[in-house]
Design an enzyme around this catalytic site. Structure first.
Site, PDB file in Angstrom:
ATOM      1  N   ASN A 235      46.576  28.239  28.090  1.00  0.00           N
ATOM      2  CA  ASN A 235      47.498  27.069  28.790  1.00  0.00           C
ATOM      3  C   ASN A 235      49.007  27.788  28.443  1.00  0.00           C
ATOM      4  O   ASN A 235      49.223  28.409  27.780  1.00  0.00           O
ATOM      5  CB  ASN A 235      47.509  25.835  28.151  1.00  0.00           C
ATOM      6  CG  ASN A 235      46.246  24.924  28.655  1.00  0.00           C
ATOM      7  OD1 ASN A 235      45.812  25.257  29.736  1.00  0.00           O
ATOM      8  ND2 ASN A 235      45.675  24.094  27.790  1.00  0.00           N
ATOM      9  N   HIS A 236      49.929  27.174  29.648  1.00  0.00           N
ATOM     10  CA  HIS A 236      51.266  27.562  29.207  1.00  0.00           C
ATOM     11  C   HIS A 236      51.851  26.068  29.112  1.00  0.00           C
ATOM     12  O   HIS A 236      51.673  25.184  29.511  1.00  0.00           O
ATOM     13  CB  HIS A 236      51.752  28.181  30.750  1.00  0.00           C
ATOM     14  CG  HIS A 236      51.314  29.547  30.848  1.00  0.00           C
ATOM     15  ND1 HIS A 236      52.294  30.557  31.693  1.00  0.00           N
ATOM     16  CD2 HIS A 236      50.195  30.315  30.632  1.00  0.00           C
ATOM     17  CE1 HIS A 236      51.726  31.755  31.861  1.00  0.00           C
ATOM     18  NE2 HIS A 236      50.230  31.586  31.208  1.00  0.00           N
ATOM     19  N   ALA A 237      52.911  26.234  28.461  1.00  0.00           N
ATOM     20  CA  ALA A 237      53.668  25.035  28.272  1.00  0.00           C
ATOM     21  C   ALA A 237      54.094  24.466  29.580  1.00  0.00           C
ATOM     22  O   ALA A 237      54.851  25.184  30.406  1.00  0.00           O
ATOM     23  CB  ALA A 237      55.011  25.190  27.410  1.00  0.00           C
TER      24      ALA A 237
END
Length: 216
Positions: free
Chosen positions: A90-92
């Protein structure tokens, strides 16, 4: 008395007619040694090639010491090209950009990691069939006896004994009615000792619940 035909200690559980093992099929817990991955006996991967690192091929974003885990039950069948995308991929997403600037700056990486929701484990139950090139997204839980169709993308939890297909994956139908699913879960044949399983393979692969219950 016939010899046992299920041997969890084998790297390659399928023996071809010429006596050689089918090298494209492996018991996953014999080829994966990863602190964040737990795999039950007899769960196998069968592919058209032999990757040098099965853990990296199956769950490419799961690094040792990551905050999440991957758990795969017993007697799962995993086809060629399956990918399990775990939470560390995941990415923020709370800000205006999802670009991971902190990944390129050691001084920022600590705060970046804490901003991610990376603690959702991925759990695949027992006797699950993951079809050709299917993808399991982060934090998904797949119930016992489920079937994931080829090239499906599983974005949400899957009930026990459901068939899921499409992108995003949706429940196409349930394999059995609620009452029968309850009886199958109560039996949990995958937890039986291997001698009992071998004696009652016909009942396990059949469709007569009374016969299977009598075998228990």
């Amino acid at each position: 008395m016939s010899l046992p035909f299920l041997d969890a200690s084998l790297r390659h559980p399928i023996i071809l007619p010429d006596g050689n093992p089918h090298t494209g099929t492996v018991h996953l817990n014999q080829v994966i040694d990863h602190p964040n991955i737990t795999i039950g006996d007899y769960s196998y991967y069968s592919g058209f090639e032999t990757p040098p690192d099965y853990a990296a091929a199956l769950a490419p974003y799961l690094y040792p010491g990551a905050p999440e885990r991957l758990s795969i039950g017993r007697f799962c069948q995993i086809a060629h090209g399956v990918r399990i995308i775990t939470s560390s991929a995941n990415h923020a997403m709370d800000g205006f950009s999802t670009y991971p600037f902190a990944v390129f700056n050691p001084e920022l990486i600590g705060s970046y990691g804490s901003a991610l929701d990376n603690r959702k484990d991925t759990v695949i139950g027992n006797d699950v069939w993951l079809g050709f090139e299917s993808v399991v997204m982060p934090g998904v839980r797949i119930g016992n006896g489920a079937i994931i169709a080829a090239r499906s993308v599983v974005t949400h939890d899957v009930p026990d004994y459901a068939i899921v297909g499409g992108n995003p994956g949706r429940v196409i139908r349930h394999r059995f009615d609620v009452a029968l699913v309850g009886r199958l879960l109560a039996l949990s044949w995958w937890d039986w000792d291997i001698d009992r399983i071998e004696r009652h393979v016909d009942a396990i692969t059949g469709a007569d619940i009374e016969v299977l219950e009598s075998a228990a």
